[in-house]
Enzyme design. Structure first.
Site, PDB file in Angstrom:
ATOM      1  N   GLN A  10       0.834  -1.250  -0.121  1.00 36.62           N
ATOM      2  CA  GLN A  10       0.281  -0.539   0.055  1.00 36.62           C
ATOM      3  C   GLN A  10       0.774   1.303   0.519  1.00 36.62           C
ATOM      4  O   GLN A  10       0.375   2.274  -0.565  1.00 36.62           O
ATOM      5  CB  GLN A  10      -0.765  -0.757   1.418  1.00 36.62           C
ATOM      6  CG  GLN A  10      -1.891  -0.936   1.247  1.00 36.62           C
ATOM      7  CD  GLN A  10      -3.368  -1.152   0.469  1.00 36.62           C
ATOM      8  OE1 GLN A  10      -3.470   0.325  -0.404  1.00 36.62           O
ATOM      9  NE2 GLN A  10      -3.735  -2.216  -0.065  1.00 36.62           N
ATOM     10  N   LYS A  51      -0.947  -2.607  -7.514  1.00 37.23           N
ATOM     11  CA  LYS A  51      -1.806  -1.722  -7.234  1.00 37.23           C
ATOM     12  C   LYS A  51      -1.163  -0.509  -7.505  1.00 37.23           C
ATOM     13  O   LYS A  51      -1.473   0.679  -7.460  1.00 37.23           O
ATOM     14  CB  LYS A  51      -1.132  -1.724  -5.783  1.00 37.23           C
ATOM     15  CG  LYS A  51      -2.018  -2.815  -4.974  1.00 37.23           C
ATOM     16  CD  LYS A  51      -2.551  -3.149  -3.473  1.00 37.23           C
ATOM     17  CE  LYS A  51      -2.751  -4.181  -3.127  1.00 37.23           C
ATOM     18  NZ  LYS A  51      -3.936  -5.188  -2.683  1.00 37.23           N
ATOM     19  N   CYS A 102      -9.077  -8.492   3.877  1.00 34.67           N
ATOM     20  CA  CYS A 102      -7.654  -9.882   3.973  1.00 34.67           C
ATOM     21  C   CYS A 102      -7.735  -8.806   5.301  1.00 34.67           C
ATOM     22  O   CYS A 102      -5.647  -9.478   5.219  1.00 34.67           O
ATOM     23  CB  CYS A 102      -6.749  -9.898   3.080  1.00 34.67           C
ATOM     24  SG  CYS A 102      -6.885 -10.509   1.315  1.00 34.67           S
TER      25      CYS A 102
END
Ligand code: PLP
Ligand code: PLP
Lengths: 163, 422, 422, 163
Positions: free
Chosen positions: B210, B237, B377
Site C-alpha cells: 500500500q 496496485k 484480508c
C-alpha cells in the site's frame, strides 16, 4: 459479461420478504438436541454461521426435527438462513435435500431459472439474488452449512443407532 | 481544493476505464484502488507493443527478438530499482505478486542458511497485517518450531509499542510489518522499528503493497540501520498489470537465503547429482519470468514518476482528508483507524450503524460507486476492533472530490434504503 | 504438403508479430516456439478489453467491475479445465508458470501431510527433463534426506526402461517426467509409466509444458491407473501470455498436500494464533492471481480449440518431418533424439560440425531466422550425449514449409561463413 | 529498442582477428604453477572455462606471470579467452586490472565506446560484439573468470606470503 445492480435492480435483490426475515429472523439461536454442529465462513467477507441439525426418525425415514443457528452476516445471508430453517424444519430429510437442490439450481441459474413457489415458498424471493454473482455466496452460506451438517447428522445417527 | 494533482481531468483521460458507465447508465466511481488500481493507456500500450512486436523469451534467446525482449525486461528492473531508490538493480527480484515475495522470504528461512529460523526463534509481525504478511510467517513458525509474536494495536489503530522491549529481543529473527495498513490506513514508523530490530540482528521485512502506490520511497537515502532488509510491493496496485510483484532485498540478505523455486534461469550448472545456482537476481527467478508484465510495470512506474510521487502523495492526502470530512457528516458512520488525514494512507474502513457492509456496498454499487466490503484480508485487525467486516473506500491519483461527494451521497441513500435514516 | 493447417496464410495473419521485419529488412522466421510461442491478435485484444473495461480484483470485490472480472477469471478456469479434459474445474490451479507448478508440488511434499517425502523415500525423474523438473526435486530430496533417482536415455534419445523394476519400487513416492522433451523431441509413454508407478502408490507428475501446445490432452478419458495425478503447463507456450501457468492435480492429491504460499484468498479464517485454509483451487492461489493473464490464456486456449488440437498436432508433425528431411540434406548436421517424425514433438536440437551453436544461431539470426542455441535448460540430456550445447529449431502452428526452407538455406550459409563447407 | 545482427553486421562481429584466435587460441591448456583456479559458466548457454592465474612478485608489485585455461564455447568466448591471456600475461596486476576495466567498458558501451588500441591491442576487435547484446556475456566469460581468479590469487599470496 453480465452485470448486476442498477438502481432499479436493488428492489429485485432486496425483496420485502428478504428484508422482513433479515429484521425478524426465524428459528435463530442454538438449541438442543442436535446430532451435528458445523461452522461455515465466507472467506472473502467473513460472514459466519454456526448451525445445528437435529434429525429424528419419522414414518418414512428421517425427519429434520430442528435447524438452529448463530449467524453474523449481511441481509441476504441472514434472511437466507431464516427462510431455510423455516422451510426445512419438519420436512423428511429426503424431501429437504430436494428443496436444497432446487434452491441451489435457482442460485446458480444466473437469473434464468423460474423458481417453484410450491417447493421454495419464501425462498422464491431469492430469485433476484441469482443476478448478483457476488451475493450468491451470501445466500448459499447457510444452505451449504445445512447440507454439511445433515449428512454428518445422518452418519452420526446410523453410527449410533441400531439400523 | 489544495494538493490535488494539477490537471486532474487530463490525468483521468489517461485511464480508459474511467469512461465506463455501469448498469443504469451510471458513471463509474471507482473507490477500490487499495484492492487494485486502474491502468493508464500507456501501460496497456506498452504491453500491446511488446506482444505485437518484440515477444520472445528472455536471457535464453539470442536472436534479435530475444535481445529486444531481454532488454525491455531488464530495463524494467532498472526502472523498479530507480522507483525504490534501490542500492543495486540486482537486488530487485520479480515475483508474481506481493504475496509471493513475502512467501519467498518466509519459505526459504525454513531451510539451512545463515538466516534459518528454528526452534526457540521468534518472528514478529503486527495485528494490522494483511493475511499475506501473516500466514507465510505462521507456516514458517509452525513448520520449524519457532514462535510467532505480534504487536497489538491501540484504540486509534496505531501500533501499540508499549511492549516493544519484550517483543523485540535476542530471540527475534525477523520483524515483518506493513508500511501502510490496507484497512486502517495507518502509516507505521518503519525506520524506528527497523532501528530497534537491527539492534538485535533481526531481518526487517516491510510490506509496501500500500505504500509504494502512494508515497515516494528512497531506500538508498535511508540510514542503513533504519533501512529494511527487504521490501515488497505488487504491480497491480501501482497502475501496473497483475501477474507481477517485486521483492527488493539487500544483497547481504538475498545472498544468505537458500534458493526458493528451482528451475530454468536460477541455475549455474545442473547435473543430475546436484546443481549450483546463479547469483541474484536470477537465483530467485525460476522459469520464464513475467515478461510482458515487467514491461507493463516499467511503464506504470515511469508514469507515476512522471506525475511525481510527491504530487501523488499530496493528492491522496487531500482526497483522504476530504473523504474523512464527508464521512464525519454521515450519521452512524464510525471510521476505524486514525481519524485524521495527517500521517495516514488513503484506505478508509468504516461501519455504518444498522447496515451490514455488504448491503452498504450493494447500494453504493447500484449507484456506480465501487467500494469493498468484508475484512479486506485483515481479519485479525477487524477482530481487534470487535467487528466482523467493514466497508472500505480507497481513492487514488485519479479520484476527484466530486467522486467523494457521490460516495457520501450514496451512503445517505443506503441509510434511507435500509430505514436507518432518522 | 499433407497435414498442414488449412488456410495457413490466414492463420498467420492472426499473429501480428509475423509481419515484423528485422535488421537488414529481413522478414522474421520464428523457429523458437518451444521457447515461447507468438500470440494471436484475439489474445492481445482480450487482455486489452479486460484492462480497459473490466479491470478489478477478483473474488474479494463485490461491485459490478469486480463481478465482471471474477466471472472472466473463473471462466478462464473453465476453459483450461475443458482444454485438459480435467475431471473437475476446481482441480485447475493458476500458477505463474510451469516451473512454479512443479515447485508447488515438490515444495509442499517437504511438509507434514499424507504425501510427505522423507528419509528413505525416493523421487524418480528422467535424464531428459527440463531443469524445472529436476531442480525442484533435487531441493526436495536434499532438504528431506530422500533420494533422487532417474531414468537414463537410450542412444536414440528415448527413455531407457531396462531398469524400470529397480527404479520404480516401494520406496518410490513420486515419479515426475516430461510428456514431450523440449530438447530431444521425444514423446514419452506417460500412460505406461503412470500405470507402473501407481502400482507402488507413487504420485505421478507430468510436465506437459511442451505437450499442451502440440497435442490434444483429455485427462478424463484416460483410465485412472494411467492418468497422472498432476500435470503442468505454461501459458506463454500455448499462444497465451507470460505470467501464468497451470497446475492440474487430482482432488485427492491436492487435498492431501499442505498449503504452499500463504496469504489472501487461500484462507478460510485467519487468527493471529493460527489459520484454516480454503478448499481447492483457492487453497493454492495466494494473493491476487494473474487475472488479465488468465483472461489471455482463456482466449489462447479457445483459439487453439477452434483450430482443433488434432489439426495443430498434424501441422506440427508435417512441419517436423519436413524439417528433419531438410536437415538430413545438410552435411555435418547431427540431430539428437528420434530421427523420425513419428512419435516425436516439434523441437529439433542438432549439431553442425565445426560451428558452435552460438555461431550457427548468429548467422541464422543475421538472416532473420530465430532459433535457440545453448543447452535449452536440459543440461543433463546434453551431457548424456556428450555435447555442451546444441542449436534448436522449433516450429509451431504458424510455421510454413517456406520458413523451413529459409532455415535450411541459412544453415548452408553458416557452413560457408565458417569455412566448413567442402 | 536496438537490434544487432544484419547480414552486414556479421562481419563486424566476426572480425578476422577473432576468427584467427578462435582457430588458433593462444596460451590454451592448464599449466602449473598457479595460485588460483576458478571455474565459470555461462548458465544460459553452457559455455565453460576453467582458468588458472599465476602471479609472481615484480619490481613494482605483483605481475601476472601466467594465465592458462581449458575452455569450451563459441567463437567469441574462445577468441576472447585467447586475446585476454595474451594481453595480460606479463603485465603488472595493477595494469592488467586497468585493461580489464577498459574491456568491460567497451563491452557495456552498447557500441558507443571508442576502444583504445594501445591498451586493448587485439581486444579492439571485440568492439563489434558490444552491438550484439546476447553475445556480450560470451566475450566477458573468461574476463570475469580472470578477475575472480586474480583477486583470490592475490589473497592466497598475501595469506601465504610474508608481507
Ligand atoms: C519441458 C519444459 N518444462 C518446463 C518448462 C518451464 O516453463 P516455464 O519457463 O514457463 O516455467 C519448459 C519451458 O521452458 C519446458 O520446455
Ligand atoms: C498491505 C498489503 N499487503 C499485501 C497485499 C497482497 O498483494 P497481492 O495480492 O498482490 O499479493 C495487499 C493487497 O492485497 C496489501 O494491501
Amino acid at each position: 459479461m453480465t452485470a448486476g445492480g442498477t438502481g432499479q435492480d436493488l428492489d429485485a435483490l432486496y425483496q420485502e420478504i428478504i428484508l422482513d426475515h433479515y429484521k425478524n429472523p426465524l428459528h435463530a439461536g442454538l438449541r438442543e438436541p442436535y446430532e451435528a454442529e458445523v461452522h461455515h465462513v465466507n472467506p472473502t467477507c467473513g460472514d459466519e454461521v454456526t448451525l445445528r441439525v437435529h434429525v429424528s426418525p419419522g414414518e418414512d425415514g428421517d425427519v429434520v426435527a430442528d435447524v438452529s443457528y448463530d449467524a453474523v452476516g449481511c441481509s441476504i445471508s441472514q434472511a437466507s438462513t431464516s427462510v431455510m430453517s423455516d422451510l426445512l424444519i419438519g420436512k423428511p430429510v429426503a424431501e429437504a435435500l430436494t428443496v436444497h437442490e432446487e434452491f441451489l439450481a435457482l442460485m446458480q441459474g444466473k437469473g434464468t431459472v423460474e423458481p417453484d413457489e410450491d417447493v421454495l415458498e419464501d425462498g422464491v424471493a431469492f430469485a433476484g439474488v441469482a443476478k448478483f454473482p457476488a451475493r450468491i455466496k451470501c445466500a448459499l452460506l447457510s444452505w451449504m452449512a445445512w447440507k454439511d451438517a445433515v449428512s454428518s447428522a445422518s452418519t452420526t445417527q446410523s453410527n449410533g443407532g441400531d439400523a | 481544493m489544495d494538493g490535488l494533482l494539477p490537471q486532474l481531468d487530463v490525468v483521468r483521460k489517461d485511464f480508459p476505464i474511467l469512461e465506463r458507465t455501469l448498469a443504469g447508465n451510471r458513471p463509474l466511481v471507482y473507490l477500490d484502488s487499495a484492492n487494485t488500481s486502474q491502468k493508464p493507456q500507456c501501460v496497456i500500450d506498452a504491453m500491446v507493443d511488446h506482444l505485437e512486436h518484440h515477444n520472445a523469451n528472455v536471457a535464453r534467446a539470442m536472436h534479435q527478438l530475444g535481445a529486444e525482449s531481454s532488454e525491455a525486461f531488464e530495463a524494467a528492473r532498472d526502472t523498479v530499482a530507480e522507483f525504490l531508490g534501490a542500492p543495486s538493480r540486482d537486488e530487485v527480484i520479480f515475483t508474481k505478486n506481493a504475496s509471493e515475495a513475502l512467501n519467498l522470504l518466509a519459505n526459504t528461512m525454513a531451510w539451512a542458511g545463515d538466516r534459518q529460523v528454528g526452534e526457540g526463534d521468534e518472528v514478529l509481525v503486527t495485528e494490522m497485517e494483511h493475511h499475506s504478511n501473516i500466514v507465510p510467517w505462521q507456516l514458517l513458525t509452525q513448520r520449524t518450531g519457532a514462535t510467532l509474536r505480534w504487536f497489538g494495536l491501540t484504540d486509534d489503530g496505531r501500533l501499540d509499542l508499549s511492549d516493544v522491549d519484550s517483543l523485540i529481543t535476542e530471540r527475534t529473527k525477523v520483524v515483518s510489518l506493513t508500511w501502510v495498513s490496507n484497512m486502517l490506513g495507518t502509516v507505521n514508523d518503519v525506520a524506528a522499528i527497523a532501528r530497534r530490530a537491527h539492534e538485535v540482528g533481526a531481518v526487517v521485512v516491510v510490506d509496501a503493497a500500500q505504500a509504494a502506490p502512494q508515497m515516494p520511497i528512497d531506500l538508498a537515502s535511508m540510514p542503513v540501520e533504519e533501512r529494511p532488509d527487504a521490501l515488497v510491493f505488487t504491480g497491480h496496485k501501482t497502475v501496473g498489470p497483475t501477474g507481477i510483484g517485486v521483492l527488493w532485498g539487500s544483497r547481504a540478505l538475498l545472498d544468505a537465503l537458500p534458493p526458493f523455486l528451482g528451475g530454468g534461469e536460477m541455475i549455474e550448472t545442473v547435473r543430475m547429482e546436484g546443481s549450483t545456482y546463479a547469483g541474484i537476481p536470477h537465483k530467485f527467478e525460476a522459469g520464464t519470468p513475467p515478461i510482458v508484465e515487467a514491461v507493463g510495470l516499467g511503464a506504470a512506474l515511469r508514469y507515476l514518476t512522471d506525475l511525481g510521487m510527491d504530487a501523488v502523495a499530496a493528492h491522496e492526502h487531500a482526497i483522504t482528508a476530504y473523504a474523512l470530512e464527508g464521512l464525519a457528516g454521515v450519521p452512524g458512520v464510525t471510521v476505524l483507524g486514525p481519524q485524521d488525514a495527517a500521517d495516514r494512507g488513503g484506505a478508509i474502513a468504516f461501519e455504518l450503524a444498522g447496515v451490514h457492509p455488504h448491503d452498504v456496498a450493494q447500494v453504493l454499487d447500484s449507484r456506480g460507486v465501487a467500494v469493498r466490503a468484508g475484512h479486506h484480508c485483515a481479519r485479525p485487525a477487524h477482530a481487534r476492533f470487535g467487528v466482523q467486516s467493514t466497508t472500505r473506500m480507497s481513492s487514488y491519483l485519479y479520484t476527484t472530490p466530486a467522486e467523494v461527494d457521490a460516495f457520501v451521497e450514496a451512503l445517505e441513500a443506503a441509510r434511507t434504503y435500509f430505514g436507518v435514516a432518522s
